[in-house]
Design an enzyme around this catalytic site. Sequence first.
Site, PDB file in Angstrom:
ATOM      1  N   HIS A 122      -1.516   0.345   9.400  1.00  0.00           N
ATOM      2  CA  HIS A 122      -0.705   1.349   8.996  1.00  0.00           C
ATOM      3  C   HIS A 122       0.005   1.904  10.458  1.00  0.00           C
ATOM      4  CE1 HIS A 122      -2.122   0.509   4.963  1.00  0.00           C
ATOM      5  NE2 HIS A 122      -3.536   0.690   5.623  1.00  0.00           N
ATOM      6  N   GLU A 159      -5.865   7.521   7.985  1.00  0.00           N
ATOM      7  CA  GLU A 159      -6.122   6.296   8.156  1.00  0.00           C
ATOM      8  C   GLU A 159      -5.592   5.618   9.323  1.00  0.00           C
ATOM      9  OE1 GLU A 159      -6.342   1.724   6.371  1.00  0.00           O
ATOM     10  OE2 GLU A 159      -5.615   3.517   5.280  1.00  0.00           O
ATOM     11  N   HIS A 214      -8.946  -1.236   9.375  1.00  0.00           N
ATOM     12  CA  HIS A 214      -8.659  -0.145   8.382  1.00  0.00           C
ATOM     13  C   HIS A 214      -9.765   0.719   8.070  1.00  0.00           C
ATOM     14  CE1 HIS A 214      -4.805  -2.370   7.171  1.00  0.00           C
ATOM     15  NE2 HIS A 214      -5.310  -3.340   7.675  1.00  0.00           N
ATOM     16  N   GLU A 295     -12.574  -3.108   6.857  1.00  0.00           N
ATOM     17  CA  GLU A 295     -12.436  -1.715   6.130  1.00  0.00           C
ATOM     18  C   GLU A 295     -13.645  -0.943   6.812  1.00  0.00           C
ATOM     19  OE1 GLU A 295     -10.048  -0.652   4.499  1.00  0.00           O
ATOM     20  OE2 GLU A 295      -9.009  -2.440   3.456  1.00  0.00           O
TER      21      GLU A 295
END
Length: 332
Positions: A122, A159, A214, A295
């Site tokens: 992101h 995030e 992430h 993650e």
Amino acid sequence: MTGPTSRPPRRSALLRATTVVAAVVPLCTAGWFGWRAVDHSDPAAATAAPPSAVQSGAVQSGAVQSGSQAPATPQSPPTGSTPTGGAPTGTPTGTAAAPGDTPAPSAAADLTGRTIVLDPGHNPGNFAHPTEINRQVDVGNGHKECDTTGTETDAGYTEADYTLDVTRRARALLTARGAKVVFTQDGDRPWGPCVDERARAGADAHADVALSVHGDGGPASGSGFHVILPAKVVAGKADNSAIVEPSHRLGLLLRDSFHAATGEPYADYIAHDGLDTRSDLGGLNLSAVPKVFIECGNMRNSADARRMTDPQWRQEAAQGIADALTAFLTTH
């Protein structure tokens, strides 16, 4: 991302402004089941509210003071076999695997001549560019949003800020070992890049390996980290046949190294033994170099959020990532 366990849709700026008082845990949990239909986040995430005042890459503790909680008790190593296949399109599956005999790379390990692409998931500016990041891109076996805003802790630590901080820390460790480290974005562009551009970054940099970092946005009751491995996808513009096997080796090394460095348990709400094989992610479908996603924890879980907002823990996370990449490049 698709599947029975899904990420919560992000609220638009307007929706967030009008419904924040009404938001309750059951709704957050229910919303999470729609998330896995997109590349790490859902379309609704594209219009989420701006990130908090936490600055990208800065050493900070977010809403929780550093050291406020001890690391989770590590789980016992799982048993099983190394993953060899992948899920059909749109059907992610957990894959059991035996714990790898992860080499412990020396801090003086020589990575001279090696190129690594780090992909901070992101972008802090995505929230301000919903039109651009909602644009559909071809991922080989379907179309996905260009990018999303990602998730955040209940206290507002995003995030995008987390991934930039951890990847910058990992870059410092890897460059000290001689590697050339290329970022897909370093907080230096207003939005994006799109998932297909992120996937191309490995080939564009003539990299030996790539890693996308992430933080998850699962149900608040779930905790732990997991590594996402590429399933074989030969469809449309995608053919990742050559990278599936080395990517799975990378994934095993990363799982074991991250677990050892941070004490973070394997996710208890998704994947299996900390591994998930996916065929619906453009970042993996379109990659020409070995690549996995990690993650690092569930930012919607209070215990994981405390760890992820602790700078000392983020340094440990970066150490686990750097050691796994070093082991991948220096062992067979």
